[in-house]
Motif scaffolding. Structure first.
Motif, PDB file in Angstrom:
ATOM      1  N   ARG A 100       0.789  -1.366   0.073  1.00 35.30           N
ATOM      2  CA  ARG A 100       0.033   0.041  -0.023  1.00 35.30           C
ATOM      3  C   ARG A 100       0.817   1.285  -0.059  1.00 35.30           C
ATOM      4  O   ARG A 100       0.434   2.329  -0.630  1.00 35.30           O
ATOM      5  N   ALA A 104       1.019   3.973  -3.082  1.00 32.17           N
ATOM      6  CA  ALA A 104       0.692   5.499  -2.732  1.00 32.17           C
ATOM      7  C   ALA A 104       1.785   6.312  -3.412  1.00 32.17           C
ATOM      8  O   ALA A 104       1.705   7.393  -3.803  1.00 32.17           O
ATOM      9  N   THR A 109      -3.977   3.468  -7.171  1.00 34.57           N
ATOM     10  CA  THR A 109      -5.051   3.697  -6.155  1.00 34.57           C
ATOM     11  C   THR A 109      -5.423   2.080  -5.831  1.00 34.57           C
ATOM     12  O   THR A 109      -4.945   1.095  -6.343  1.00 34.57           O
ATOM     13  N   ASN A 110      -6.178   2.003  -4.570  1.00 38.21           N
ATOM     14  CA  ASN A 110      -6.567   0.826  -4.073  1.00 38.21           C
ATOM     15  C   ASN A 110      -7.364  -0.071  -5.216  1.00 38.21           C
ATOM     16  O   ASN A 110      -6.966  -1.421  -5.199  1.00 38.21           O
ATOM     17  N   GLU A 111      -8.040   0.383  -5.897  1.00 35.49           N
ATOM     18  CA  GLU A 111      -8.976  -0.062  -7.071  1.00 35.49           C
ATOM     19  C   GLU A 111      -7.608  -0.718  -8.148  1.00 35.49           C
ATOM     20  O   GLU A 111      -8.063  -1.930  -8.432  1.00 35.49           O
ATOM     21  N   GLU A 112      -6.785  -0.171  -8.254  1.00 30.37           N
ATOM     22  CA  GLU A 112      -5.812  -0.632  -9.380  1.00 30.37           C
ATOM     23  C   GLU A 112      -5.138  -1.745  -8.579  1.00 30.37           C
ATOM     24  O   GLU A 112      -4.777  -2.910  -9.402  1.00 30.37           O
TER      25      GLU A 112
END
Length: 124
Positions: A100, A104, A109-112
């Motif tokens: 993570r 960042a 992104t988290n979705e990616e």
């Protein structure tokens, strides 16, 4: 048993031994009832103090990973599946935290990240 001591590590030698044996137990390389090398034998093989090896074995026994039988040696204890599950979950969480943070820094992104994981699953 293949234990590697890194003199350049900040981790004490007894802790390196403890961690490597614990990992072998958790990942199934060592299983219940397997005999560990004698304290003196391992110390000789690694060219370290018997006291250092004993400290690692004592820590493994204190944590419930091995049992010592007087006059016979140290053996891998029966593993608690919940303990193994918890240890592995901690490792996964630590890796996910690193992923993570790296993502960042790269603007991912988290979705990616989730999509990348799905693609990796399909490829296997």
């Amino acid at each position: 048993m293949n234990i590697i001591i890194r003199n350049s590590s900040n981790q004490p030698i007894y802790e390196q031994i403890y961690t490597q044996i614990k990992d072998m137990i958790l990942n199934g390389t060592l299983t219940e009832g397997d005999m560990l090398p004698s304290i003196r034998g391992l110390a000789k093989d690694l060219r370290i103090s018997v006291i250092t090896t004993k400290r690692a074995y004592d820590e493994l026994e204190r944590e419930g990973y091995v049992n010592t039988v007087a006059g016979k040696g140290c053996f891998v204890a029966g593993t608690n599946r919940e303990l193994i599950q918890e240890e592995n979950l901690k490792k996964i969480e630590a890796h996910m935290q690193q992923i993570r943070q790296l993502a960042a820094g790269c603007g991912i992104t988290n979705e990616e990240l989730v999509e990348m994981f799905r693609i990796l699953e399909v490829e296997e």
